[in-house]
Scaffold this active site. Structure first.
Site, PDB file in Angstrom:
ATOM      1  N   GLY A 226       0.910  -1.256   0.064  1.00 30.51           N
ATOM      2  CA  GLY A 226       0.055  -0.194   0.129  1.00 30.51           C
ATOM      3  C   GLY A 226       0.947   1.377  -0.133  1.00 30.51           C
ATOM      4  N   SER A 227       0.365   2.173   0.406  1.00 28.14           N
ATOM      5  CA  SER A 227       1.092   3.635   0.410  1.00 28.14           C
ATOM      6  C   SER A 227       1.972   3.729   1.617  1.00 28.14           C
ATOM      7  CB  SER A 227       0.146   4.735   0.517  1.00 28.14           C
ATOM      8  OG  SER A 227      -0.411   4.468   1.975  1.00 28.14           O
ATOM      9  N   ALA A 228       2.865   4.521   1.300  1.00 25.78           N
ATOM     10  CA  ALA A 228       4.039   4.561   2.262  1.00 25.78           C
ATOM     11  C   ALA A 228       3.758   5.329   3.486  1.00 25.78           C
ATOM     12  CB  ALA A 228       5.264   5.684   1.749  1.00 25.78           C
ATOM     13  N   HIS A 229       2.515   6.035   3.432  1.00 25.79           N
ATOM     14  CA  HIS A 229       2.067   6.791   4.590  1.00 25.79           C
ATOM     15  C   HIS A 229       1.304   5.601   5.625  1.00 25.79           C
ATOM     16  CE1 HIS A 229      -0.218   9.618   7.165  1.00 25.79           C
ATOM     17  NE2 HIS A 229      -1.417   8.762   6.985  1.00 25.79           N
ATOM     18  N   GLY A 231       2.224   2.216   5.610  1.00 29.78           N
ATOM     19  CA  GLY A 231       3.477   1.515   5.770  1.00 29.78           C
ATOM     20  C   GLY A 231       4.227   2.018   6.939  1.00 29.78           C
ATOM     21  N   GLU A 249       5.679  -3.111   1.282  1.00 23.00           N
ATOM     22  CA  GLU A 249       5.843  -2.868  -0.157  1.00 23.00           C
ATOM     23  C   GLU A 249       4.886  -1.509  -0.476  1.00 23.00           C
ATOM     24  OE1 GLU A 249       7.752  -4.951  -1.564  1.00 23.00           O
ATOM     25  OE2 GLU A 249       7.734  -6.609  -0.185  1.00 23.00           O
ATOM     26  N   CYS A 283       2.116   0.867  -8.634  1.00 26.08           N
ATOM     27  CA  CYS A 283       3.356   1.393  -7.809  1.00 26.08           C
ATOM     28  C   CYS A 283       4.481   1.847  -8.668  1.00 26.08           C
ATOM     29  CB  CYS A 283       3.502   0.601  -6.771  1.00 26.08           C
ATOM     30  SG  CYS A 283       3.844  -1.181  -7.465  1.00 26.08           S
TER      31      CYS A 283
END
Ligand code: NAD
Length: 488
Positions: A226-229, A231, A249, A283
């Site tokens: 998913g998103s870095a936020h 994660g 990821e 991504c």
């Protein structure tokens, strides 16, 4: 009961009794706005307890039994491929041809994962002193939570689920709250194949259920895409829990550098595929096009002319669209705001972002030259927006490519073999390509990134590594020992 909504929301609301909103999840078709699926939220405590009880028996099965069940799963998906792809296309808005490719990837994942298990986590006997042996074997972690993204609701979660099951883990799979129908369908394919219901569980829910799974004492690992936020939030939550496996990821702000090449048409096609496939919701999509200034006029003319020809439409339109809508109106609003931000802070539109119908999340491909911006925001714009940066020499191109906290993919188009060597050596990314699009990574290779793109636990072929932990054992049939020095 959960299930697909077949009637229009307005009619259906009169026909069916509803559970209170707080315990329900609802998904909508991006291309039409119609309700797609409705069902109860997962009961995390109950599901984890069930998985914990069932896990030891699953882990004790011979590996060959689990592999056989997974092969049957691939057959179940193959049997229902058309229906599955249709469902994915409806729920994500992606064109049917692309949903078909996703289903094929799910099927292919099984044999790839079986091969990966054998290559990466095979049992080994190593030499040891005193005629004993040293054995290397792998064990599953226990109960793992797989948290999936919306853009590839079947293929990407399977990148964790299939290797995790082969290794002997129990899985609680929580798809993105935007794609529960696809997640539920996927879970059913496992069950039809004979994977026990307690071992592969579907959990409907959003961030709240994700948080509960992450924090649950009975969950031994969190396999996240998913998103870095999100994660980073998960990583923080588990900072004091080194006992829990965390694989992240995450997204990218991926550069594609176009350097000297006579093949402008091909270069433009690679750029357009990289930036606009899946309406930019990959991504690995190229977000930043970095171009040598002498190439910029001919290249951009070609990229723009191709982008102008892109058909964006609903999944089952004829002729088939190149790309569908973005996932929902909130995403379309956010992307529109981001485009306006770039415009009002020094960006120059080469191709405007157009939203033909304010009520639906269809967006045209957009291209904007951000070279003059004093500060280019290093964020992942998860949609069909390509930012262009012109540079004058190759060092500057490499510096621009690396001017991001992310590090998923970097690609060079054109240039000499020596320049590619330099690019490869300096690019900070988990995937570095030459004359190939940034998208479509091979899952026969590891797929993962550096920086904010991942936590050094790549998925793809290397998912086998994190789905089981290595146990080294010094072994001898009988105890045999003597102390040779230091005794009185
Ligand atoms: P997201 O981060 O919003 O959600 C991903 C999952 O996490 C969902 O299941 C969601 O419900 C759950 N979640 C949300 N908040 C949570 C929390 N606080 N705790 C636990 N779980 C939580 O991502 P998305 O919008 O669904 O997907 C798009 C993103 O995924 C993009 O950033 C894209 O780049 C990235 N992505 C990465 C890869 C990769 O392989 N690196 C592949 C596909 C997508």
């Amino acid at each position: 009961m959960s299930g697909l909504t077949t009637e229009h929301p307005a009619n259906e609301s009169k026909a069916l009794p509803r559970a209170p909103m707080a315990v329900e999840l609802v998904s909508f078709e991006p291309a039409t706005g119609a309700e797609m699926w409705r069902g109860p939220l997962g009961d995390v405590d109950e599901q984890v307890a069930r998985a914990s009880r069932a896990w030891p028996a699953w882990a004790a099965q011979p590996l060959s039994t689990r592999m056989e069940l997974l092969r049957r799963f691939a057959n179940e998906v193959r049997k229902d491929a058309e229906a599955f792809a249709t469902l994915i296309a409806r729920e994500t808005g992606k064109p049917m041809w692309e949903a078909n490719v996703e289903v094929e990837s799910v099927i292919a994942k099984v044999e790839l994962s079986i091969r990966a298990y054998a290559e990466r986590t095979a049992q080994r006997r190593l030499d040891s002193a005193l005629q004993g042996t040293m054995a290397l074997r792998h064990k599953p972690h226990g109960v793992v939570a797989v948290l999936g993204p919306f853009n590839y609701p079947a293929h990407l979660p399977c990148g964790h689920i299939v290797p995790a099951l082969i290794a002997g883990n129990a899985v609680i799979f929580k798809p993105s709250e935007k794609v529960p129908a696809s997640g539920e369908f996927l879970a059913r394919c496992f069950h039809k194949a004979g994977v026990p219901a307690a071992i592969m569980q579907f959990c409907a829910g959003g961030p709240a259920e994700g948080q509960k799974l992450v924090a649950h004492e009975g969950v031994n690992g969190v396999l996240f895409t998913g998103s870095a936020h999100t994660g980073i939030t998960i990583n923080r939550r588990l900072a004091a829990r080194p006992d829990k496996l965390v694989t992240l990821e995450m997204g990218g702000n991926n550069p594609i550098v176009v350097w000297d090449t006579p093949k402008i048409t091909d270069a433009a096609a690679i750029v357009v595929q990289s930036a606009f496939a899946s309406a930019g919701q990959r991504c690995t999509a190229a977000r930043r096009l970095i171009v040598k200034d002498t190439m910029i006029e001919p290249l951009l003319a070609e990229v723009k002319s191709l982008a102008d020809r892109i058909i964006f439409g609903a999944p089952f339109d004829s002729p088939a669209p190149f790309m569908g809508p973005v996932i929902d109106n909130a995403a379309a609003d956010g992307l529109t705001e981001s485009f306006l931000y770039l415009l009002s802070h020094g960006g120059r539109a080469i191709k405007h972002l157009v939203r033909p119908d304010e009520a639906l999340p269809f967006l045209s491909p957009a291209i904007i030259d951000v070279t003059a911006m004093a500060e280019k925001p290093d964020v992942e714009l998860f949609g069909p927006i390509l930012q262009v940066i012109r540079v004058s020499d190759f060092d500057e191109a490499i510096a621009e490519a690396n001017a991001t906290r992310y590090g998923l993919v970097a690609a060079l188009v054109g240039g000499t073999p020596q320049e590619y060597n330099r690019f490869w050596g300096h690019a900070r990314a988990g995937i570095v390509n030459w004359n190939r699009p940034t998208i479509g990574p091979s899952h026969a290779a590891p797929v993962g990134g550096t920086g904010l793109s991942g936590n050094h636990r790549p998925s793809g072929f290397y998912a086998a590594d994190y789905c089981a932990y290595p146990v080294a054992s010094g072994e001898m049939e009988q105890p045999r020992a003597a102390i040779g020095v230091g005794l009185r």
